[in-house]
Scaffold this active site. Sequence first.
Site, PDB file in Angstrom:
ATOM      1  N   HIS A 382       0.886  -1.176   0.000  1.00  0.00           N
ATOM      2  CA  HIS A 382       0.000   0.000   0.000  1.00  0.00           C
ATOM      3  C   HIS A 382       0.916   1.216   0.000  1.00  0.00           C
ATOM      4  O   HIS A 382       1.867   1.274   0.786  1.00  0.00           O
ATOM      5  CB  HIS A 382      -0.894   0.011   1.254  1.00  0.00           C
ATOM      6  N   GLU A 395      -6.477   5.264   1.502  1.00  0.00           N
ATOM      7  CA  GLU A 395      -6.639   5.771   0.138  1.00  0.00           C
ATOM      8  C   GLU A 395      -7.758   6.827   0.091  1.00  0.00           C
ATOM      9  O   GLU A 395      -7.756   7.734  -0.722  1.00  0.00           O
ATOM     10  CB  GLU A 395      -7.072   4.581  -0.717  1.00  0.00           C
ATOM     11  N   ARG A 398      -6.758  10.454  -0.129  1.00  0.00           N
ATOM     12  CA  ARG A 398      -6.497  10.961  -1.493  1.00  0.00           C
ATOM     13  C   ARG A 398      -7.814  11.023  -2.261  1.00  0.00           C
ATOM     14  O   ARG A 398      -8.079  11.940  -3.020  1.00  0.00           O
ATOM     15  CB  ARG A 398      -5.481  10.054  -2.192  1.00  0.00           C
ATOM     16  N   ARG A 419      -2.580   1.000  -6.760  1.00  0.00           N
ATOM     17  CA  ARG A 419      -1.646   0.927  -5.628  1.00  0.00           C
ATOM     18  C   ARG A 419      -0.235   0.561  -6.065  1.00  0.00           C
ATOM     19  O   ARG A 419       0.754   1.121  -5.593  1.00  0.00           O
ATOM     20  CB  ARG A 419      -2.154  -0.120  -4.618  1.00  0.00           C
ATOM     21  N   HIS A 521       0.651  -4.685   2.320  1.00  0.00           N
ATOM     22  CA  HIS A 521      -0.757  -4.428   2.659  1.00  0.00           C
ATOM     23  C   HIS A 521      -1.673  -5.616   2.356  1.00  0.00           C
ATOM     24  O   HIS A 521      -2.556  -5.952   3.148  1.00  0.00           O
ATOM     25  CB  HIS A 521      -1.254  -3.198   1.885  1.00  0.00           C
ATOM     26  N   HIS A 522      -1.478  -6.252   1.182  1.00  0.00           N
ATOM     27  CA  HIS A 522      -2.417  -7.339   0.822  1.00  0.00           C
ATOM     28  C   HIS A 522      -1.658  -8.402   0.034  1.00  0.00           C
ATOM     29  O   HIS A 522      -0.785  -8.079  -0.780  1.00  0.00           O
ATOM     30  CB  HIS A 522      -3.550  -6.772  -0.060  1.00  0.00           C
ATOM     31  N   ARG A 561      -4.673  -5.672  -6.273  1.00  0.00           N
ATOM     32  CA  ARG A 561      -6.050  -5.545  -5.788  1.00  0.00           C
ATOM     33  C   ARG A 561      -6.451  -4.072  -5.752  1.00  0.00           C
ATOM     34  O   ARG A 561      -5.646  -3.206  -5.360  1.00  0.00           O
ATOM     35  CB  ARG A 561      -6.150  -6.129  -4.372  1.00  0.00           C
TER      36      ARG A 561
END
Lengths: 588, 588
Positions: A382, A395, A398, A419, A521-522, A561
């Site tokens: 991220h 996010e 932003r 991302r 992050h993921h 993602r």
Amino acid sequence: MKLKYLVSAMALVVLSSGTAMAKTPDMGSFHADMGSCQSCHAKPIKVTDSETHENAQCKSCHGEYAELANDKLQFDPHNSHLGDINCTSCHKGHEEPKFYCNECHSFDIKPMPFSDAKKKKSWDDGWDQDKIQKAIAAGPSETTQVLVVGAGSAGFNASLAAKKAGANVILVDKAPFSGGNSMISAGGMNAVGTKQQTAHGVEDKVEWFIEDAMKGGRQQNDIKLVTILAEQSADGVQWLESLGANLDDLKRSGGARVDRTHRPHGGKSSGPEIIDTLRKAAKEQGIDTRLNSRVVKLVVNDDHSVVGAVVHGKHTGYYMIGAKSVVLATGGYGMNKEMIAYYRPTMKDMTSSNNITATGDGVLMAKEIGASMTDIDWVQAHPTVGKDSRILISETVRGVGAVMVNKDGNRFISELTTRDKASDAILKQPGQFAWIIFDNQLYKKAKMVRGYDHLEMLYKGDTVEQLAKSTGMKVADLAKTVSDYNGYVASGKDTAFGRADMPLNMTQSPYYAVKVAPGIHHTMGGVAINTTASVLDLQSKPIDGLFAAGEVTGGVHGYNRLGGNAIADTVVFGRIAGDNAAKHALDK
Amino acid sequence: MKLKYLVSAMALVVLSSGTAMAKTPDMGSFHADMGSCQSCHAKPIKVTDSETHENAQCKSCHGEYAELANDKLQFDPHNSHLGDINCTSCHKGHEEPKFYCNECHSFDIKPMPFSDAKKKKSWDDGWDQDKIQKAIAAGPSETTQVLVVGAGSAGFNASLAAKKAGANVILVDKAPFSGGNSMISAGGMNAVGTKQQTAHGVEDKVEWFIEDAMKGGRQQNDIKLVTILAEQSADGVQWLESLGANLDDLKRSGGARVDRTHRPHGGKSSGPEIIDTLRKAAKEQGIDTRLNSRVVKLVVNDDHSVVGAVVHGKHTGYYMIGAKSVVLATGGYGMNKEMIAYYRPTMKDMTSSNNITATGDGVLMAKEIGASMTDIDWVQAHPTVGKDSRILISETVRGVGAVMVNKDGNRFISELTTRDKASDAILKQPGQFAWIIFDNQLYKKAKMVRGYDHLEMLYKGDTVEQLAKSTGMKVADLAKTVSDYNGYVASGKDTAFGRADMPLNMTQSPYYAVKVAPGIHHTMGGVAINTTASVLDLQSKPIDGLFAAGEVTGGVHGYNRLGGNAIADTVVFGRIAGDNAAKHALDK
């Protein structure tokens, strides 16, 4: 007088007295001295892994969290985004307490009561293979129809869906409280064709949802899974609402062409809202939910079908639960340093925004019994995690209008890009970090940024020039960036980086900045599933009795993602997995 | 009199004399006592990593391998399929010798001369990160235009293609002799549209080649790469023939609908034929080939382009080679136990048919600088590796007519199915092994099986009944299997398992069997490349200056490689990588 007022006084007595109380360093002995073991424990003492009785005893004397909340405290653990969790998540009976908030934060707090109690080895420190084999040899100490592993959003949704389909369910989680990564997610849930979109006048289509997700995933996603995600997303939002969740607000996440991310009204983070709702629903529907219970091995019989799992319980030790269907909802591996170093070594020194529970247990256990993986090495950074922290700067900031600049105060990419592109761009900036900047308009609009202020993460300046000085940016560069950007907002055209949506300009003092850098992050990759959420073996055939949903699976998000698609994944595929797990169990 | 006759006598003297010679336990001291250090070394002594001078000295006295060959020996290391390799691969100057054959085999041989010389730590025991960093800091000690890493078929082909395109080339390999896994491959090279197919009356099409490869790879292959493999396969065979290789014979490998695998005439294994040819060509074309030289780090500059690599040389230590282009041709990771346990834990206890060089160096180095991987966790088990050995029983044996039965003597799958299905089926049989059975017709026809006989791997029976007894199969079961199968051969229809091609029946005594079990054979996944063999980064963009070819890459074979497509991959993409690496270097 509820003991809650007493507790602060008592804590002070314990701390200040030092010597007088030295002989009772742990909470258990203190209560025993004051009353008896039965202050906390049942008689005869039999502590369940979830420590339900003990926690009820705490509350019976000290009061519910709502009563314990203390807004004079800068950081009040009894009024946190984790919600109504076990007191014993932090307070321990016979060992040193553990301030759980500092698993992510670094709050400077006065020591908890009984902080100098004995340190003990964690009950969950490694998997004892011999004891696992013994538990299998002994056979199931209990059986159920559907065993769900992991009580985050995917696990709760699978359990509720399985229950609805008529199966009995056991839901287990290794943590002292439920919620996993879902609990700390902020963005929201993507869905297309909802009443919210209609209410907000947003035109959207299932095909657009699919195209955006495929484009974000660089066309590597399994389009069959993405189609299901899109088609069943609206129904997923309604399902959460039917359980009591509020998802009235809409915003746009990176990579989406319209506002499609559903969030609680008023800017509350979506994770706590959704997990609180699911916790209550599971409780109301009597789903046997066990905490401090880590599944450590899937058990397969000779014809390779899954027949249950070995659980390592904090107090009960290793035991086997027989189950006709097992659903893996164990989340990603963003906190498993060894797996990250292996699959994505360029990220091995990065911070992570993940809950400490995200250690890839489900991937490891599924691999051990021959499940096949999809895109297992695709990990998303991220772009905006608080620099040198684990706190995600969502996010959303932003999305609702903030601008991103580098060390000198110059923009370098559209803030609404995906991302992976944003992370890559930040890592190419000097110092490998960036600043998210905004003004008082956004500060008032987004509750979230006031949260970051509360966490002392924001820099501030009454003027743009002051902000530049306080952050070390170049005054002239930042001034030019802000004036150029305000021009683009006015003209509606970002000629520098083609940002498509510029909801706010930066004209209202004070001005703020938060320092960010990419963090793990993921994990897009994971256990391969088909459209019925069945886990596939190395021949791409379903493993009998094994289902999976959420971040533990691979294929839904391809190589990258989009924001808002993870929660959608947990809800849509959680329900599919639970439903099919129940059908499979009831048919057997 | 060439010393070759002397050597056996001397060896006997050394061994039998025991005490008298005890003071000279190593070969170096022996020669020094007999002559001087200059018996082996140049003056002043400067040993290159390839030990070229020393090896020339051995041969100047003891003769070439052709002269040293001794057919009275059951296993003659000077007449092996490894061909003309460095004497110092086995004989060591100042330490205990190492009988390299037993890296795969377990020959019971009398000790080598000087076997009781001192044991020394291997020069290649781990990578010293500090020394690597120092070598980078010191900058290149030499520069070239194209550096090729790994001297198997892919590396040789890349080097020859780069040379042909006008670039100067350095080819390095960590082993004491070149060849890698390609050297021990037996099957052959798949190609469509060759003069061999015409000569054998075989109708084939590029589309069929592509369809078969995609079907074998379960449609997960990158079709762009498969199309190139098919389209350029015939040209690849002609290229090898132009360098002197004989690939006149044709056979059918698993998953191919026609005979498409090109092999040397008369049944010789294809690996040695191809590697011998490439070695000679590289020598003739003056390609600087360095052995005992392991590349341990890719060096990138600030804008993330590859500018060379750090080599760890056996005698020279760590040094950097500057290069405009680097080609990774380091092969698979089939011998890296840790990577196998990580990516495919269900295979972690399996034997491996691979050369000890296949340790995934290229994957690890590419990952470290942010290369992206394709299908990294897809590993193929070859269904028929000699049980409890590392010797592959080539698919050719089934292809030319052998039948596969289980412990009791019953068939369980079509022998010509794809590798993954065959491996999976064997692992489901009692004892997780199978027997390959054939008769004297096949024994005479396939030189390869006579090799297995030479390696004492075959069971034998004058009758089917005797074979059953010697192998522990059920006599009645095996008898029925053989008679049924002979019926299918006669009718041309295998009603039991649908085997499409049955070239031989089993009617001619004696009857043979070899015990087999699945072993790790090929790693389909690896470094992601595009159609120009450029390595892709995490944004799927080419990493400037980095190319890759052969088993180190991912995407060509999808989830399951067909027999014969690996050598085709090394030739077609080796040439593409070398050609583009040269163009890139010459343009820069």
